[in-house]
Design an enzyme around this catalytic site. Structure first.
Site, PDB file in Angstrom:
ATOM      1  N   LYS A 166      -1.215  -1.766  -4.614  1.00 15.94           N
ATOM      2  CA  LYS A 166      -2.007  -0.530  -4.662  1.00 15.94           C
ATOM      3  C   LYS A 166      -1.072   0.627  -4.996  1.00 15.94           C
ATOM      4  CE  LYS A 166      -5.712  -1.032  -1.186  1.00 15.94           C
ATOM      5  NZ  LYS A 166      -6.051  -0.606   0.190  1.00 15.94           N
ATOM      6  N   ASP A 225       0.861  -1.187   0.000  1.00 15.38           N
ATOM      7  CA  ASP A 225       0.000   0.000   0.000  1.00 15.38           C
ATOM      8  C   ASP A 225       0.904   1.247   0.000  1.00 15.38           C
ATOM      9  OD1 ASP A 225      -2.464   1.374   0.253  1.00 15.38           O
ATOM     10  OD2 ASP A 225      -2.380   1.335   2.432  1.00 15.38           O
TER      11      ASP A 225
END
Ligand code: 5GP
Ligand code: MG
Length: 179
Positions: free
Chosen positions: A130, A102
């Protein structure tokens, strides 16, 4: 469908197909070597077990723990690492299996930790990537799925320790974590 989930993101079948492809990618890279596969608990547990079982290359397995979330959906920056590695990583080709990259903070912390302990190489395989939320300059070597900026649960991933045992990945409704 569980009430707090907005929709299925990736089905069990889609996940299993992608995990086999990841295992094949690793087999091509590590054939004839003796890699140590490390799973990052708890989120990567399902991914890790399916991944190493789908590999033809014999690997040893070990685990680390990284936690930065608590009961929220936003990372708190530097994660707390706990390594109870029974195998020495010194001189080893390490396969690191993550659930999600992330911000990238967790990955940087773990990679630095393994490098300091003398790992010969660290190859990072993640279930979900992500890229939109990256704050540090780091990339996984391989990812199964690219994810939008949504909070994802299932297949090992939790929200407040729930949903880990779902066999699929799902998007959590925003109202569940945005108060
Ligand atoms: P980073 O340090 O890259 O910001 O955070 C990585 C960790 O945050 C992941 O290993 C995962 O545990 C958690 N995380 C990030 N995004 C999500 C998400 O959408 N769902 C869940 N359940 N955890 C997430
Ligand atoms: Mg994690």
């Amino acid at each position: 469908m569980i009430e707090d989930l907005r929709r299925v993101y990736f089905t069990e079948k889609e996940i299993q197909t992608k995990v086999k492809e990841a295992a094949h990618w690793l087999d091509e890279r590590f054939c004839g070597k003796n890699p140590l596969a490390i799973g990052v608990l708890k989120g990567s547990v399902m991914f890790f077990c399916d991944l190493v079982r789908a590999m033809q290359t014999p690997v040893q397995i070990d685990f680390m723990t990284a936690s930065s979330y608590g009961a929220s959906a936003t990372s708190s920056g530097t994660p707390a690492l706990a390594a109870d590695l029974s195998a020495s990583v010194e001189g080893r080709d390490v396969i690191l299996a993550e659930d999600i990259v992330d911000s990238g903070n967790t990955l940087v912390a773990i990679r630095d930790f393994l490098t300091k302990r003398g790992a010969k190489s660290v190859t990072v395989v993640t279930l979900l990537e992500k890229p939109a939320r990256r704050t540090v300059n780091v990339k996984p070597d391989y990812f199964c799925f690219e994810a939008e900026d949504e909070f994802i649960v299932g297949y090992g991933l939790d929200y407040n320790q729930q949903y880990r045992t779902l066999p699929y990945l799902a998007i959590l409704k925003r109202e569940v974590y945005e108060h």
